[in-house]
Each structure stands twice: as structure tokens, then as C-alpha cells.
Design an enzyme around this catalytic site. Structure first.
Site, PDB file in Angstrom:
ATOM      1  N   ASP A 231      62.483  47.919  -3.857  1.00  0.00           N
ATOM      2  CA  ASP A 231      61.777  49.193  -3.968  1.00  0.00           C
ATOM      3  C   ASP A 231      62.683  50.283  -3.418  1.00  0.00           C
ATOM      4  OD1 ASP A 231      59.356  48.185  -5.023  1.00  0.00           O
ATOM      5  OD2 ASP A 231      58.660  47.641  -3.035  1.00  0.00           O
TER       6      ASP A 231
ATOM      7  N   ASP B   2      57.030  49.762 -11.033  1.00  0.00           N
ATOM      8  CA  ASP B   2      55.709  50.165 -10.537  1.00  0.00           C
ATOM      9  C   ASP B   2      55.245  51.459 -11.213  1.00  0.00           C
ATOM     10  OD1 ASP B   2      55.866  48.012  -8.726  1.00  0.00           O
ATOM     11  OD2 ASP B   2      56.771  49.286  -7.186  1.00  0.00           O
TER      12      ASP B   2
END
EC number: 3.4.23.36
Length: 160
Positions: free
Chosen positions: A111, A126
Site C-alpha cells: 500500500d 483498492d
């Protein structure tokens, strides 16, 4: 073709950005992006959204594969049709596949996107999943409105 094109494009862009982050940023390193308040921060998540259930990356990878199989099944059945539904499903499948690749290869998801709203740290997969959900909802609303209009039109026609 739209579905497959978007799914492939999302997967490739997601994986490319994650490779770049892993290559050029140390875990925990933060890079501010101008005055926007947005920043990049390299984070490795072995759980799911919100860093819950750490250490279960491969389990969530299996869930992602089942989700992708379900989407392919419903698409093959003809349940996913029209621009909004096809595009939305493509974004969702591409995002799920991008994160599943990380989960199986690295046992964690890379991430790096931190938005000013402070809603956690994300990656492009995402974001694509969120875009896909919105597009599917738009597609469902359009389909419901079209059915409503058709029903109204049928009821307005004289019988006999």
C-alpha cells in the site's frame, strides 16, 4: 472486451506502481506530493483493509480468487451487461487480481496512497475496486430506471 481490457489494464498499472514503490521507497518512507495534502507512504499489509487480521494474506488471496470466479460466472451468465456494469466489474476484478497477486507472491499487499481525509492507506487496486463499486451501482440504477420506464409505458398503452 471492455471488461477484460479494464481488468487487465488495472492489474498491470496496479502491479507496476507497486513494483516502483517496492524498488524506490523503503518500508515506512513518506513522500509528500506538493501542497495537496496527499502523500505516498510505503506500507506492507499482511491482513485486509484497515490492517485487520494481519498474517492472513493468503487466505484473503483465496477469497479474492473466489470473488473473481464469481464475477466471471455472472458475466458468462449474462448478468453483467451494459457499459457501466461491464466497466465496473472490470475495475473490481482488476483490483482484486492485483491484490491477490501480492498476497500469493509476497504474502502481503503493498500500500502507498495516503489521502488527506485520513481514511487509511491504499493502493491503486483498492481505488479501482471502489471505482468499480460506484460504476456497478450506477449501472444498477440505470437498469432499474429503464425497467420502471418500460413498465410505465406498458401500463399507459391502451389495452385491447
Amino acid at each position: 472486451m471492455l471488461f477484460y481490457f479494464i481488468a487487465l489494464l488495472v492489474t498491470l498499472v496496479d502491479q507496476g506502481t507497486k513494483i516502483a514503490v517496492r524498488m524506490y521507497m523503503e518500508v515506512g518512507e513518506v513522500m509528500r506530493l506538493g501542497d495537496s495534502g496527499m502523500q505516498l507512504q510505503h506500507y506492507e499489509n499482511s491482513g485486509m483493509a484497515g490492517s485487520m487480521f494481519q498474517g492472513n494474506a493468503r487466505l484473503f488471496g483465496v477469497i479474492a480468487v473466489l470473488f473473481i470466479a464469481g464475477m466471471l460466472y455472472y458475466r458468462h451468465k449474462g448478468e453483467i451487461r451494459g457499459f457501466w456494469m461491464q466497466a465496473g466489474a472490470g475495475f473490481m476484478v482488476g483490483g482484486a487480481l492485483g491484490n491477490a497477486i501480492d498476497r500469493f507472491v509476497y504474502a502481503r499487499v503493498t500500500d502507498f496512497l495516503v489521502f488527506p481525509s485520513g481514511q487509511g492507506i491504499l493502493n491503486l487496486a483498492d481505488v479501482a475496486i471502489n471505482i468499480g463499486v460506484v460504476m456497478i451501482i450506477i449501472g444498477m440504477l440505470i437498469r432499474a430506471y429503464q425497467r420502471y420506464r418500460e413498465k410505465r409505458l406498458r401500463n399507459a398503452l391502451p389495452k385491447g
